[in-house]
Motif scaffolding. Structure first.
Motif, PDB file in Angstrom:
ATOM      1  N   TYR A 168       0.791  -1.237   0.000  1.00 32.31           N
ATOM      2  CA  TYR A 168       0.000   0.000   0.000  1.00 32.31           C
ATOM      3  C   TYR A 168       0.817   1.278   0.000  1.00 32.31           C
ATOM      4  O   TYR A 168       0.276   2.360  -0.205  1.00 32.31           O
ATOM      5  CB  TYR A 168      -0.992   0.007   1.166  1.00 32.31           C
ATOM      6  CG  TYR A 168      -0.363  -0.068   2.542  1.00 32.31           C
ATOM      7  CD1 TYR A 168      -0.081  -1.297   3.133  1.00 32.31           C
ATOM      8  CD2 TYR A 168      -0.059   1.078   3.261  1.00 32.31           C
ATOM      9  CE1 TYR A 168       0.488  -1.377   4.398  1.00 32.31           C
ATOM     10  CE2 TYR A 168       0.499   1.010   4.526  1.00 32.31           C
ATOM     11  CZ  TYR A 168       0.778  -0.216   5.091  1.00 32.31           C
ATOM     12  OH  TYR A 168       1.336  -0.281   6.333  1.00 32.31           O
ATOM     13  N   GLY A 228      -7.412   2.907   4.436  1.00 29.50           N
ATOM     14  CA  GLY A 228      -6.420   3.221   3.407  1.00 29.50           C
ATOM     15  C   GLY A 228      -5.762   4.572   3.659  1.00 29.50           C
ATOM     16  O   GLY A 228      -4.540   4.725   3.534  1.00 29.50           O
ATOM     17  N   THR A 233      -2.932   1.414  -3.487  1.00 28.95           N
ATOM     18  CA  THR A 233      -3.917   0.340  -3.729  1.00 28.95           C
ATOM     19  C   THR A 233      -5.328   0.831  -4.011  1.00 28.95           C
ATOM     20  O   THR A 233      -6.175   0.053  -4.439  1.00 28.95           O
ATOM     21  CB  THR A 233      -4.010  -0.604  -2.504  1.00 28.95           C
ATOM     22  OG1 THR A 233      -4.333   0.187  -1.348  1.00 28.95           O
ATOM     23  CG2 THR A 233      -2.718  -1.340  -2.262  1.00 28.95           C
TER      24      THR A 233
END
Ligand code: NAI
Ligand code: MG
Length: 371
Positions: free
Chosen positions: A108, A185, A137
């Motif tokens: 990521y 995220g 990602t």
């Protein structure tokens, strides 16, 4: 047993040449490692219908880290045409192996250091030394896109009042790409940036977003970033809009230390920043997850130069340096970086992009001789 098992994926074109250069230097460093070569790229797409064969994924699962060269990729139509005759008509579609690797191993973080090594004639300015944390990602590159627009998606989009403006546009006249951001995220990329800042004695982190226009996704990123920033009172936190950031990076690049951004914005500021310190011959990246990492030069396979051994291997040598750092081999990473810096400063072994005539492996030998 050696200390490390390292997967080496040369890929296509000049990927093979720059990896050969990196191996000269890694061997000189006497890292206790076993290097395991794997298949990736265009050749395997054409022959097997898969640019990232299962055996390569297995190889990566059995290694500690990966050094990757470059691959060739082509648009959909051309990719299908070049498939072996027996694979034609099977509905195979080309997927970029590096994008797939990022997803498979949840890599990521796309870490992009941009440093102006003294003596590099391509430096835009002295004293540039910044690091970009690009989310790798999700965001605008999540890959959730529609064309032609399916009825069900149109119906769902009609929940948004703005969609009324596009209500009458026929399905084949409208394309939709989504920007998907999750709290997790946003949080983990910002946290990685702050952790890096703390460990590397950097004084500030700047979030690069556009929350005044992209109110929901940008807003979520901003909210999460402020929350994380509050946990690092020792590090200054700045917020910048991506468009303004592009101006400031050209005006005052030396003012920035750590930048953090979503996938698309990170991609843009990474290339801009790379050009400030020498461009593709110098730009390296780490694709980093919690358990695995893939290090690469950011350039492609440069078909125009393939087989000529004339491209600059420094981006790949710096990628190898990042790999050593990530493995915890700080001394070897420093030794390698100093050797690269010395070769740049001396200015004797220069490839064509620096106005020189040195070959790829000559530059690697020059770096190795400083170790
Ligand atoms: P490229 O990065 O391969 O090359 C563009 C130009 O940059 C070259 O013609 C050369 O002038 C210069 N260049 C690149 N690497 C250099 C180096 N190490 N030293 C000195 N000069 C260098 O990009 P291009 O031509 O757009 O793409 C070629 C192929 O590579 C395509 O199939 C593309 O899809 C693929 N690609 C793969 C990437 C990857 O493997 N991560 C990234 C970018 C492109
Ligand atoms: Mg890019």
């Amino acid at each position: 047993m050696t200390k490390y098992r390292i997967a080496v994926l040369p890929g296509d074109g000049i990927g093979k040449e720059v990896i050969e250069a990196a191996m000269i230097v890694l061997k000189k460093l006497r890292l206790e490692a076993e290097y395991l070569y794997g298949d990736i790229g265009w050749e395997f797409w054409c022959r097997e219908g898969n640019a990232l064969p299962e055996r390569t994924i297995k190889l990566l699962r059995e290694t500690d880290a990966c050094l990757f060269g470059a691959i060739t990729s082509k648009p959909k139509e051309d990719a299908t045409k070049e498939l072996a005759p027996e694979l034609q008509g099977k509905g195979l579609s080309y997927i970029s192996p590096i994008v797939k690797l990022r997803q498979l191993f949840d890599l990521y973080i796309n870490l992009r250091p941009c440093k102006a090594y003294p003596g590099n004639p391509l430096n835009y300015r002295e004293n540039i030394d910044l690091v970009i944390f690009r989310e790798n990602t999700e965001g605008s590159y999540a890959g959730v896109e529609f064309y032609p627009l399916p009825d069900k998606v149109r119906e769902a989009l009609m929940l948004h009042p703005k969609m009324k403006d596009f209500q009458e546009v026929p399905a084949d006249q409208i394309a939709v790409s989504t920007r998907i951001m999750t709290a997790r995220g946003c949080e983990r990329i910002v946290k990685a940036a702050f952790e890096y800042a703390r460990q590397n004695h950097r004084k500030s982190v700047t979030l690069v977003e556009k929350p005044n226009v992209l109110r929901e996704t940008g807003g979520l990123m901003l909210k999460m970033a402020r929350k994380i920033a509050a946990q690092y009172p020792d590090i200054k936190f700045f917020e910048a809009n991506v468009d303004a950031m592009c101006m400031w990076l050209v005006k005052n690049p030396q003012d920035y230390e750590v930048l953090v951004a979503e996938n698309l914005f990170g991609d843009i500021i990474s290339d801009l920043s790379a050009q400030l310190v020498g461009g593709l011959g110098f730009a390296c990246a780490g694709n980093i997850g919690d358990n695995y990492a893939v290090f690469e030069p950011t350039h492609g396979s440069a078909p125009k130069y393939t087989g000529m051994y004339k491209v600059n291997p420094i981006a790949t040598l710096l990628a190898a340096k990042m790999m050593l750092e990530w493995l915890g081999e700080k001394d070897k990473a420093n030794t390698l970086e100093q050797a690269v810096a010395e070769v740049i400063r001396e200015g004797k072994a220069r490839t064509y992009d620096l106005g020189g005539t040195a070959k790829t492996l000559e530059v690697a030998e020059a770096v190795a001789s400083k170790i």
